[in-house]
Design a protein around this motif. Structure first.
Motif, PDB file in Angstrom:
ATOM      1  N   PRO A 199      37.723  47.989  33.336  1.00 51.49           N
ATOM      2  CA  PRO A 199      38.610  48.713  34.644  1.00 51.49           C
ATOM      3  C   PRO A 199      39.155  50.484  34.825  1.00 51.49           C
ATOM      4  O   PRO A 199      39.749  50.822  33.888  1.00 51.49           O
ATOM      5  CB  PRO A 199      40.253  47.735  34.994  1.00 51.49           C
ATOM      6  CG  PRO A 199      40.169  47.153  34.304  1.00 51.49           C
ATOM      7  CD  PRO A 199      39.205  47.071  33.465  1.00 51.49           C
ATOM      8  N   ASP A 200      38.527  50.792  35.993  1.00 50.39           N
ATOM      9  CA  ASP A 200      38.817  52.180  35.871  1.00 50.39           C
ATOM     10  C   ASP A 200      39.448  52.419  37.555  1.00 50.39           C
ATOM     11  O   ASP A 200      39.364  52.966  38.007  1.00 50.39           O
ATOM     12  CB  ASP A 200      37.040  52.940  36.214  1.00 50.39           C
ATOM     13  CG  ASP A 200      36.478  52.360  37.839  1.00 50.39           C
ATOM     14  OD1 ASP A 200      36.773  51.831  38.482  1.00 50.39           O
ATOM     15  OD2 ASP A 200      35.266  53.372  37.568  1.00 50.39           O
ATOM     16  N   MET A 201      40.567  51.544  37.758  1.00 52.56           N
ATOM     17  CA  MET A 201      41.703  51.508  38.998  1.00 52.56           C
ATOM     18  C   MET A 201      40.924  52.651  40.336  1.00 52.56           C
ATOM     19  O   MET A 201      41.078  51.997  41.216  1.00 52.56           O
ATOM     20  CB  MET A 201      42.142  53.021  38.660  1.00 52.56           C
ATOM     21  CG  MET A 201      42.399  52.955  37.184  1.00 52.56           C
ATOM     22  SD  MET A 201      44.313  51.756  37.569  1.00 52.56           S
ATOM     23  CE  MET A 201      45.525  52.081  37.983  1.00 52.56           C
ATOM     24  N   THR A 202      39.597  52.052  40.513  1.00 55.67           N
ATOM     25  CA  THR A 202      39.081  51.238  41.616  1.00 55.67           C
ATOM     26  C   THR A 202      38.590  50.143  41.591  1.00 55.67           C
ATOM     27  O   THR A 202      38.401  49.173  40.635  1.00 55.67           O
ATOM     28  CB  THR A 202      37.694  52.665  41.875  1.00 55.67           C
ATOM     29  OG1 THR A 202      36.556  51.764  41.548  1.00 55.67           O
ATOM     30  CG2 THR A 202      37.745  54.112  41.930  1.00 55.67           C
ATOM     31  N   TYR A 203      37.939  49.883  42.707  1.00 59.49           N
ATOM     32  CA  TYR A 203      37.729  48.105  43.432  1.00 59.49           C
ATOM     33  C   TYR A 203      36.175  47.797  44.200  1.00 59.49           C
ATOM     34  O   TYR A 203      36.161  48.970  45.256  1.00 59.49           O
ATOM     35  CB  TYR A 203      39.113  48.033  43.795  1.00 59.49           C
ATOM     36  CG  TYR A 203      39.969  47.450  43.387  1.00 59.49           C
ATOM     37  CD1 TYR A 203      40.665  46.555  42.493  1.00 59.49           C
ATOM     38  CD2 TYR A 203      41.004  48.501  43.666  1.00 59.49           C
ATOM     39  CE1 TYR A 203      41.564  46.851  41.689  1.00 59.49           C
ATOM     40  CE2 TYR A 203      42.062  48.324  42.896  1.00 59.49           C
ATOM     41  CZ  TYR A 203      42.782  47.063  41.915  1.00 59.49           C
ATOM     42  OH  TYR A 203      43.582  47.426  41.189  1.00 59.49           O
ATOM     43  N   ASP A 204      35.650  47.067  44.452  1.00 64.59           N
ATOM     44  CA  ASP A 204      34.168  46.797  44.755  1.00 64.59           C
ATOM     45  C   ASP A 204      34.568  45.673  45.349  1.00 64.59           C
ATOM     46  O   ASP A 204      35.089  45.106  44.901  1.00 64.59           O
ATOM     47  CB  ASP A 204      32.857  46.554  43.861  1.00 64.59           C
ATOM     48  CG  ASP A 204      32.892  48.232  42.718  1.00 64.59           C
ATOM     49  OD1 ASP A 204      33.317  48.943  42.939  1.00 64.59           O
ATOM     50  OD2 ASP A 204      32.184  47.952  41.611  1.00 64.59           O
ATOM     51  N   ALA A 205      33.500  44.741  46.824  1.00 67.38           N
ATOM     52  CA  ALA A 205      33.281  43.546  46.999  1.00 67.38           C
ATOM     53  C   ALA A 205      32.258  43.394  46.875  1.00 67.38           C
ATOM     54  O   ALA A 205      31.355  43.899  47.621  1.00 67.38           O
ATOM     55  CB  ALA A 205      34.034  43.606  48.295  1.00 67.38           C
ATOM     56  N   TRP A 206      32.239  41.798  47.469  1.00 70.15           N
ATOM     57  CA  TRP A 206      30.903  41.235  48.020  1.00 70.15           C
ATOM     58  C   TRP A 206      31.609  40.605  48.758  1.00 70.15           C
ATOM     59  O   TRP A 206      31.969  39.632  49.226  1.00 70.15           O
ATOM     60  CB  TRP A 206      30.896  40.352  46.477  1.00 70.15           C
ATOM     61  CG  TRP A 206      30.659  40.487  45.874  1.00 70.15           C
ATOM     62  CD1 TRP A 206      30.694  40.360  44.116  1.00 70.15           C
ATOM     63  CD2 TRP A 206      28.762  41.046  45.360  1.00 70.15           C
ATOM     64  NE1 TRP A 206      29.806  40.888  43.267  1.00 70.15           N
ATOM     65  CE2 TRP A 206      28.449  41.036  43.693  1.00 70.15           C
ATOM     66  CE3 TRP A 206      27.598  41.679  46.268  1.00 70.15           C
ATOM     67  CZ2 TRP A 206      27.959  42.098  43.450  1.00 70.15           C
ATOM     68  CZ3 TRP A 206      26.752  41.320  45.462  1.00 70.15           C
ATOM     69  CH2 TRP A 206      26.709  41.954  44.022  1.00 70.15           C
ATOM     70  N   GLN A 207      30.707  41.055  50.345  1.00 70.45           N
ATOM     71  CA  GLN A 207      31.040  40.846  51.393  1.00 70.45           C
ATOM     72  C   GLN A 207      29.959  39.877  51.989  1.00 70.45           C
ATOM     73  O   GLN A 207      28.512  40.449  51.620  1.00 70.45           O
ATOM     74  CB  GLN A 207      31.502  42.120  52.284  1.00 70.45           C
ATOM     75  CG  GLN A 207      31.630  41.662  53.610  1.00 70.45           C
ATOM     76  CD  GLN A 207      32.925  41.977  53.807  1.00 70.45           C
ATOM     77  OE1 GLN A 207      33.417  42.539  53.587  1.00 70.45           O
ATOM     78  NE2 GLN A 207      33.718  40.418  54.656  1.00 70.45           N
ATOM     79  N   LEU A 208      30.641  39.265  52.659  1.00 67.52           N
ATOM     80  CA  LEU A 208      29.512  38.003  53.304  1.00 67.52           C
ATOM     81  C   LEU A 208      29.085  38.476  54.535  1.00 67.52           C
ATOM     82  O   LEU A 208      29.726  38.410  54.743  1.00 67.52           O
ATOM     83  CB  LEU A 208      30.359  36.310  53.260  1.00 67.52           C
ATOM     84  CG  LEU A 208      29.312  35.373  54.068  1.00 67.52           C
ATOM     85  CD1 LEU A 208      28.016  35.193  52.883  1.00 67.52           C
ATOM     86  CD2 LEU A 208      30.075  33.973  53.555  1.00 67.52           C
ATOM     87  N   ARG A 209      27.540  38.825  54.001  1.00 69.14           N
ATOM     88  CA  ARG A 209      27.298  39.355  55.504  1.00 69.14           C
ATOM     89  C   ARG A 209      26.106  38.195  56.107  1.00 69.14           C
ATOM     90  O   ARG A 209      24.579  38.128  55.408  1.00 69.14           O
ATOM     91  CB  ARG A 209      26.358  40.196  55.840  1.00 69.14           C
ATOM     92  CG  ARG A 209      27.873  41.175  55.531  1.00 69.14           C
ATOM     93  CD  ARG A 209      27.710  43.265  55.281  1.00 69.14           C
ATOM     94  NE  ARG A 209      28.580  43.369  55.168  1.00 69.14           N
ATOM     95  CZ  ARG A 209      28.938  45.069  54.957  1.00 69.14           C
ATOM     96  NH1 ARG A 209      27.708  45.244  54.441  1.00 69.14           N
ATOM     97  NH2 ARG A 209      29.806  45.636  54.517  1.00 69.14           N
TER      98      ARG A 209
END
Length: 300
Positions: free
Chosen positions: A250-260
């Motif tokens: 981890p590089d201390m940032t976050y991603d997200a898979w958003q349902l659309r």
């Protein structure tokens, strides 16, 4: 040893499933079987000898299938089996058992089965047969129960008539993986994987596989408030190690898979309300049985 032992376990699972006969179920019997399973499960993770761990797992598979053959076994929670994952789907259509066997070379064998919730209490199940080392391109294929890219699942997320599975997959002595894949139940059986990921170069992928250092911890879980899967962004510690996933973390940032609109769309660099903690990484450390996730894993 790993491949031979794996085939022995898989054949044992299938043969026992065919030969086991249904018996009248009662709670005393189920609890007696559960006690035996708990002892075998402890041995799977704590026996110092690999052959003894494999032997305990073979006995565990036989005893579990025998218990599941009992009428109305779906209603029995197996709450004492803290060393494996047992998850019910949110609609209570099925539950999925999954666990791993650690091997001496730092790799793992995976075992599992999907038990359907039947109206008459009879057993209907799909054994999951780990073929990790025979699947050449796991990111781009749709697999079946008999051709499973093994993992130990810790979350089931409803996805229309299908389900999203989040899983931990210890892989080698140097590298760990986490997996996002779609489970589809049909009259013909089980399908795992689907092209529903829209990100940078992911349109052809049927499952998302995240690879990182065995010494790192990756957060990945479903955020039901935002209807998204939030995960640590992984990167190498040194740019010269790009593509060497055993050096990622981890590089201390976050991603997200958003349902659309029926598709999971990747959004990089998202903010989350509750930052991840070290305890969020749900996996079974063979050396720390007290930290094994319980049956029906709760949200991290």
């Amino acid at each position: 040893m790993m491949k031979i032992s794996g085939w022995i376990g898989l054949l044992g699972f299938g043969c026992w499933l065919m030969s086991a006969r249904a018996q009248p179920a009662d709670r005393v019997t189920m609890e007696t079987v559960q006690d035996s399973l708990a002892k075998l499960g402890y041995a799977i993770y704590n026996e110092p000898s690999e052959p003894e761990r494999l032997k305990a797992n073979f006995a565990f598979v036989k005893a579990l299938v025998s218990a599941l053959k009992m009428p109305n076994s779906y209603q029995f929670g197996f709450d004492s089996l803290k060393m494996i994952s047992i998850l019910r789907s949110p609609d209570d259509r099925f539950r999925i058992f999954s666990w791993h066997v650690p091997l001496n070379d730092g790799s793992y064998l995976y075992y599992g089965t999907i038990q359907l919730h039947t109206p008459d209490g009879r057993l209907k199940m799909y054994p999951l047969l780990d073929k990790t080392y025979e699947i050449e391109s796991p990111e781009t294929v749709v697999t079946t129960a008999a051709n499973w890219y093994g993992a130990q699942y810790y979350r089931v997320v409803p996805f229309g008539a299908e389900y999203i599975l989040l899983g931990w997959k210890g892989h080698t002595a140097q590298m760990t993986q986490k997996v996002i894949e779609v489970l589809t139940l049909t009259e013909e059986g089980v399908k795992l994987g689907k092209r529903i990921f829209e990100g940078d170069g992911t349109q052809a992928q049927t499952r998302m596989i995240y690879r990182y250092s065995q010494n790192a911890r990756m957060y990945m879980d479903y955020d039901d408030r935002e209807n998204r899967i939030v995960l640590d962004h992984l990167a190498p510690a040194d740019v010269r190690e790009e593509g060497q996933y055993e050096h990622y973390g981890p590089d201390m940032t976050y991603d997200a898979w958003q349902l659309r609109n029926g598709t999971w769309v990747l959004t990089p660099n998202v903010r989350i309300m509750n930052p991840a903690t070290p305890g969020d990484d749900q996996y079974n450390d063979p050396q720390k049985p007290a930290k094994h996730p319980k049956s029906g894993l709760s949200a991290p």
